[in-house]
Design an enzyme around this catalytic site. Structure first.
Site, PDB file in Angstrom:
ATOM      1  N   CYS A 179      23.108  90.926 -43.093  1.00 48.70           N
ATOM      2  CA  CYS A 179      22.716  90.624 -44.475  1.00 48.70           C
ATOM      3  C   CYS A 179      23.672  91.285 -45.462  1.00 48.70           C
ATOM      4  O   CYS A 179      23.958  92.475 -45.354  1.00 48.70           O
ATOM      5  CB  CYS A 179      21.300  91.128 -44.714  1.00 48.70           C
ATOM      6  SG  CYS A 179      20.750  90.930 -46.410  1.00 48.70           S
ATOM      7  N   CYS A 225      19.710  96.632 -51.082  1.00 49.32           N
ATOM      8  CA  CYS A 225      18.307  96.209 -51.147  1.00 49.32           C
ATOM      9  C   CYS A 225      17.451  97.187 -50.346  1.00 49.32           C
ATOM     10  O   CYS A 225      17.835  97.601 -49.263  1.00 49.32           O
ATOM     11  CB  CYS A 225      18.206  94.803 -50.555  1.00 49.32           C
ATOM     12  SG  CYS A 225      16.536  94.251 -50.233  1.00 49.32           S
ATOM     13  N   CYS A 275      16.541  85.938 -48.022  1.00 51.01           N
ATOM     14  CA  CYS A 275      16.157  87.138 -47.278  1.00 51.01           C
ATOM     15  C   CYS A 275      16.068  86.773 -45.805  1.00 51.01           C
ATOM     16  O   CYS A 275      15.457  85.776 -45.439  1.00 51.01           O
ATOM     17  CB  CYS A 275      14.814  87.655 -47.794  1.00 51.01           C
ATOM     18  SG  CYS A 275      14.124  88.950 -46.761  1.00 51.01           S
ATOM     19  N   CYS A 312      15.258  96.526 -46.029  1.00 52.09           N
ATOM     20  CA  CYS A 312      15.562  96.829 -44.625  1.00 52.09           C
ATOM     21  C   CYS A 312      16.185  98.205 -44.473  1.00 52.09           C
ATOM     22  O   CYS A 312      16.932  98.658 -45.335  1.00 52.09           O
ATOM     23  CB  CYS A 312      16.521  95.788 -44.059  1.00 52.09           C
ATOM     24  SG  CYS A 312      15.776  94.174 -43.862  1.00 52.09           S
ATOM     25  N   ASP A 352      -8.692  99.489 -37.527  1.00 53.57           N
ATOM     26  CA  ASP A 352      -7.366  99.106 -38.034  1.00 53.57           C
ATOM     27  C   ASP A 352      -7.290  99.462 -39.523  1.00 53.57           C
ATOM     28  O   ASP A 352      -7.262  98.587 -40.383  1.00 53.57           O
ATOM     29  CB  ASP A 352      -7.167  97.589 -37.816  1.00 53.57           C
ATOM     30  CG  ASP A 352      -5.777  97.125 -38.206  1.00 53.57           C
ATOM     31  OD1 ASP A 352      -4.924  97.979 -38.524  1.00 53.57           O
ATOM     32  OD2 ASP A 352      -5.531  95.902 -38.193  1.00 53.57           O
ATOM     33  N   CYS A 390      -0.716 101.378 -38.616  1.00 56.09           N
ATOM     34  CA  CYS A 390       0.621 101.145 -39.174  1.00 56.09           C
ATOM     35  C   CYS A 390       1.191 102.440 -39.718  1.00 56.09           C
ATOM     36  O   CYS A 390       2.181 102.429 -40.434  1.00 56.09           O
ATOM     37  CB  CYS A 390       0.565 100.063 -40.258  1.00 56.09           C
ATOM     38  SG  CYS A 390      -0.563 100.491 -41.582  1.00 56.09           S
TER      39      CYS A 390
HETATM   40  C1  SAM Z   1      -4.482  96.980 -41.981  1.00 55.53           C
HETATM   41  S1  SAM Z   1      -5.721  95.898 -42.623  1.00 55.53           S
HETATM   42  C2  SAM Z   1      -6.400  95.269 -41.137  1.00 55.53           C
HETATM   43  C3  SAM Z   1      -7.246  94.030 -41.250  1.00 55.53           C
HETATM   44  C4  SAM Z   1      -7.539  93.273 -39.955  1.00 55.53           C
HETATM   45  N1  SAM Z   1      -7.885  94.145 -38.865  1.00 55.53           N
HETATM   46  C5  SAM Z   1      -6.348  92.418 -39.575  1.00 55.53           C
HETATM   47  O1  SAM Z   1      -5.612  92.798 -38.639  1.00 55.53           O
HETATM   48  O2  SAM Z   1      -6.132  91.377 -40.188  1.00 55.53           O
HETATM   49  C6  SAM Z   1      -6.891  97.037 -43.224  1.00 55.53           C
HETATM   50  C7  SAM Z   1      -8.129  96.435 -43.857  1.00 55.53           C
HETATM   51  O3  SAM Z   1      -9.010  97.509 -44.219  1.00 55.53           O
HETATM   52  C8  SAM Z   1      -9.657  97.199 -45.441  1.00 55.53           C
HETATM   53  N2  SAM Z   1     -10.112  98.492 -45.964  1.00 55.53           N
HETATM   54  C9  SAM Z   1      -9.446  99.382 -46.729  1.00 55.53           C
HETATM   55  N3  SAM Z   1     -10.181 100.485 -46.916  1.00 55.53           N
HETATM   56  C10 SAM Z   1     -11.343 100.301 -46.250  1.00 55.53           C
HETATM   57  C11 SAM Z   1     -12.523 101.096 -46.045  1.00 55.53           C
HETATM   58  N4  SAM Z   1     -12.603 102.315 -46.562  1.00 55.53           N
HETATM   59  N5  SAM Z   1     -13.504 100.595 -45.303  1.00 55.53           N
HETATM   60  C12 SAM Z   1     -13.418  99.344 -44.758  1.00 55.53           C
HETATM   61  N6  SAM Z   1     -12.352  98.549 -44.929  1.00 55.53           N
HETATM   62  C13 SAM Z   1     -11.328  99.022 -45.646  1.00 55.53           C
HETATM   63  C14 SAM Z   1      -8.604  96.457 -46.230  1.00 55.53           C
HETATM   64  O4  SAM Z   1      -9.195  95.652 -47.230  1.00 55.53           O
HETATM   65  C15 SAM Z   1      -7.895  95.641 -45.135  1.00 55.53           C
HETATM   66  O5  SAM Z   1      -8.476  94.378 -45.002  1.00 55.53           O
END
Ligand code: SAM
Length: 417
Positions: A63, A69, A147, A72, A347, A375
């Site tokens: 790129c 930028c 991009c 990346c 998650d 993440c």
């Molecule tokens: C990394 S995403 C994962 C969503 C889902 N597992 C997916 O893979 O599509 C995190 C999610 O947690 C929600 N979130 C953030 N804070 C939260 C909380 N305190 N309790 C419940 N959900 C929450 C966000 O709105 C978001 O949808």
């Protein structure tokens, strides 16, 4: 100086006269010349000036904006080597924060290191009309024509936005593009509410892309983005591994189009008990397929819109044994305890879990297994340490590369009682 190793955040570190230097776009063992740009308390941020000796993992970035930028961090690293370094960084973080040596059982590369993002957020310089991305750590727009990370159908949209947006009477500060490869949604984020509707559906279809099925105006207020209006369809339908998902434009959905199926399959592989609670469930990405396997499932999610989508997805996939709760995980702890899951899928956003959530989860006597999708390796290590102190053991560690060419690390750790 010689670069010792890569650390989280897209930097390599080196030492000179007792001081630690953080340098972007380098590789371990490289002999480099750097110049300091910012002196912090514990380290110095430096700029790469010259490479005297290259690491064989180095490659020519594909790129032309790389280095300028901020999107990346790793385009100078061969893709297989990116995975090797991410693995080492994940292990190092676990060692530093949790004092645990972790084995990485599986590394799942992205089928394509490019063209994977089904979503992007363009920045607009509202004075000059330049459209692109911010420079690394700066609120300054680098204009781009295309991009390498976005799904192919998004690049022509960027080209056309560059032609159309500068002609508008008021410029948005950001434009968000969402795609499921067949349909596209746009979000225009303004600094102040524009006085009249600027773009019409016909014009958007004609001048931006025939794939656009909906677009909306938003305004930024107190750091939050508020919807003003939306024209047309405000959601996309994703077809993944035989499951259908509706994801509204304001609900979270995973960004790497190649990896979503692998992510789901990795989680599903561990669903081998009756009752599953999917916390931070979004639109039900894991809850929906998990409930096909288990007897009963619940999903908990703070975003009301995402829960509406999740309930829609329950019907769309003909499921009866799943219930979604619009609540923060913290406020739903009593519901979760009462449900008494065998398995919990977690998650969370980067901040990870609160101590209270961990304490309450470990007190569920029926709970046998936690599938932690993360993440953010640092909060993951912090939280896993607490689970281990409460009698859990790591069963499997996976690194799934959701964000090739960037420093971001997604991992799934399975822990069992
Ligand atoms: C990394 S995403 C994962 C969503 C889902 N597992 C997916 O893979 O599509 C995190 C999610 O947690 C929600 N979130 C953030 N804070 C939260 C909380 N305190 N309790 C419940 N959900 C929450 C966000 O709105 C978001 O949808």
């Amino acid at each position: 100086m010689k670069i010792e190793k890569l650390v989280y955040g897209g930097f390599g570190i080196g030492r000179e006269e007792g001081k630690v230097y953080f340098v972007p776009y380098v590789l371990p063992d490289e002999e480099v010349v750097v110049s300091p740009i910012k002196e912090k308390k514990e380290y110095i941020e430096a700029k790469l000036k010259e490479i005297i000796e290259e690491n064989p993992d180095r490659t020519k970035p594909e790129c032309e904006y790389f280095g300028l930028c901020g999107g990346c961090d790793y385009l100078h690293i061969k893709y297989q080597a990116q995975l090797k370094y991410k693995k080492a960084i994940l292990q190092e973080i676990f060692q530093r924060i949790a004092k645990i040596d972790i084995e990485i059982d599986n590394i799942i590369p992205s089928e394509n290191q490019y063209f994977y993002r089904n979503k992007t957020q363009l920045k607009v310089d509202t004075k000059s009309g330049k459209i692109g991305f911010y420079k690394k750590n700066l609120n300054e727009v680098v204009e781009i024509d295309k991009c390498l990370l976005v799904s192919e159908e998004i690049n022509p949209v960027i080209t056309n936005l560059k032609k159309v947006i500068p002609l508008l009477p008021v410029l948005p500060k950001e434009i968000h593009i969402f795609s499921n490869q067949k349909e596209i949604l746009l979000k225009f984020i303004y600094k102040k509410e524009p006085r009249k509707i600027i773009l019409t559906k016909d014009r958007v279809k004609k001048f931006i892309s025939p794939l656009v099925v909906g677009f909306g105006d938003y305004v930024e207020k107190d750091g939050k983005i508020e919807k003003l209006r939306f024209v047309g369809q405000d959601y996309l339908i994703f077809d993944i591994e035989g499951f259908k998902y509706k994801a509204s434009v304001d609900s979270f959905f995973q960004v790497n189009k190649f990896q979503i199926k692998n992510l789901i399959n990795l989680v599903l592989k561990h669903i081998d008990y009756d009752k599953v609670a999917d916390l931070y469930c979004g639109v039900g990405l894991f809850t929906i397929p998990a409930s096909k396997i288990c007897k009963e499932a619940i999903g908990v999610e703070i975003s009301y819109q995402a829960i509406k989508d999740a309930n829609f997805n329950k019907k769309l996939n003909n499921l009866k044994n799943v219930k979604f709760y619009p609540s923060s995980t913290e406020k739903a702890l009593q519901i979760i305890k009462y449900f008494s899951p065998d398995i919990v899928i977690i998650d969370p956003p980067r901040a990870g879990l609160t101590k209270e959530v961990i304490n309450q989860l470990v007190n569920i006597s029926n709970l046998k297994k936690i599938i932690y999708v993360s993440c953010d390796p640092a909060t993951l290590a912090r939280d896993v340490k607490l689970f281990i102190e409460n009698g859990f053991k790591i069963k499997e560690t996976n690194l799934i590369d959701m964000f090739p060419n960037t420093y971001h690390i997604e991992s799934i750790i399975v822990i069992e009682r």
